[in-house]
Write an enzyme that holds these catalytic residues in place. Structure first.
Site, PDB file in Angstrom:
ATOM      1  N   GLY A  16       0.840  -1.189   0.000  1.00 23.59           N
ATOM      2  CA  GLY A  16       0.000   0.000   0.000  1.00 23.59           C
ATOM      3  C   GLY A  16       0.875   1.238   0.000  1.00 23.59           C
ATOM      4  CB  CYS A  17       0.373   4.515   1.595  1.00 21.27           C
ATOM      5  SG  CYS A  17       1.253   6.062   1.866  1.00 21.27           S
ATOM      6  CG  PHE A  18       5.942   5.135  -0.688  1.00 29.37           C
ATOM      7  CD1 PHE A  18       5.467   6.329  -0.195  1.00 29.37           C
ATOM      8  CD2 PHE A  18       6.405   5.115  -1.994  1.00 29.37           C
ATOM      9  CE1 PHE A  18       5.439   7.489  -0.963  1.00 29.37           C
ATOM     10  CE2 PHE A  18       6.396   6.263  -2.782  1.00 29.37           C
ATOM     11  CZ  PHE A  18       5.901   7.446  -2.260  1.00 29.37           C
ATOM     12  CD1 TRP A  19       4.921   8.626   2.364  1.00 31.34           C
ATOM     13  CD2 TRP A  19       2.831   9.287   2.786  1.00 31.34           C
ATOM     14  NE1 TRP A  19       4.648   9.681   1.540  1.00 31.34           N
ATOM     15  CE2 TRP A  19       3.367  10.112   1.775  1.00 31.34           C
ATOM     16  CE3 TRP A  19       1.531   9.517   3.212  1.00 31.34           C
ATOM     17  CZ2 TRP A  19       2.648  11.150   1.196  1.00 31.34           C
ATOM     18  CZ3 TRP A  19       0.808  10.551   2.631  1.00 31.34           C
ATOM     19  CH2 TRP A  19       1.368  11.358   1.632  1.00 31.34           C
ATOM     20  CE1 TYR A 160      -3.690   7.460   3.255  1.00 28.38           C
ATOM     21  CE2 TYR A 160      -1.500   7.412   4.229  1.00 28.38           C
ATOM     22  CZ  TYR A 160      -2.486   6.811   3.475  1.00 28.38           C
ATOM     23  OH  TYR A 160      -2.278   5.556   2.950  1.00 28.38           O
TER      24      TYR A 160
END
EC number: 1.8.4.11
Length: 184
Positions: A16-19, A160
């Protein structure tokens, strides 16, 4: 603080989101670095904006560099499989598209290890639905733009990060308390 051995390893993980992935792995002992970027697509030097369209074929990934003397690949992969939902095809929560797919890019030995860990996680019944994580060969890694590096550490109060990244980091800290660089 221990000095990393000279025999470092790396693997590309998309969850998913790399953060989220970067924030989870950065806090673990044995992880030398966790760098966000892109892999698996057909466009050279992709930008975040281009990858977000879903038309480049790239996934958001993190290049996890680790010291196998402190944390083995099996443990890196166990963290990966337990801190995101590997049963969601081409999405993580509200992040939808092939760029958010659950994927592991690695060499033949890493793919074999990933398949073994995936089988173990499946046998344990950790996830009620089938795991859809793709295990693929080595892919070129394109580093993400600098503004995406250490994003959660620099922006923990954004909506987020507070709603999506922080709970994943909290879950990882709870599950892997014994592996934290700085325990709570």
């Amino acid at each position: 603080m221990t000095t990393p051995s000279s025999n470092l390893s790396s693997i590309l993980l998309g969850a998913g989101c790399f953060w989220c992935v970067e924030a989870v792995f950065t806090g673990l002992r044995g992880i030398v670095s966790a760098e966000p970027g892109y892999a698996g697509g057909s466009v050279d030097h992709p930008s975040y904006e281009a990858v977000c369209t879903g038309r480049t074929g790239h996934a958001e990934v993190v290049k996890v560099v680790f010291d196998p003397a402190e944390i083995g690949l099996e443990d890196v992969l166990r963290v990966f499989f337990t801190t995101h939902d590997p049963t969601q095809l081409n999405r993580q929560g509200n992040d939808i598209g092939t760029q958010y797919r659950s994927v592991i890019f690695g060499d033949d030995d890493q793919q074999e290890t990933a398949s073994k860990v995936l089988e173990e996680i499946t046998a344990e019944g950790l996830w009620p639905e089938p795991i859809v994580t793709s295990i693929e060969g080595v892919a070129h890694f394109w580093p993400a733009e600098e503004k995406h590096h250490d994003y959660f550490a620099r922006n923990p109060q954004t909506a987020y990060c507070a709603a999506v990244v922080a709970p994943k980091v909290a879950k990882a800290r709870k599950l892997y308390r014994d592996r934290l660089k700085q325990p709570d």
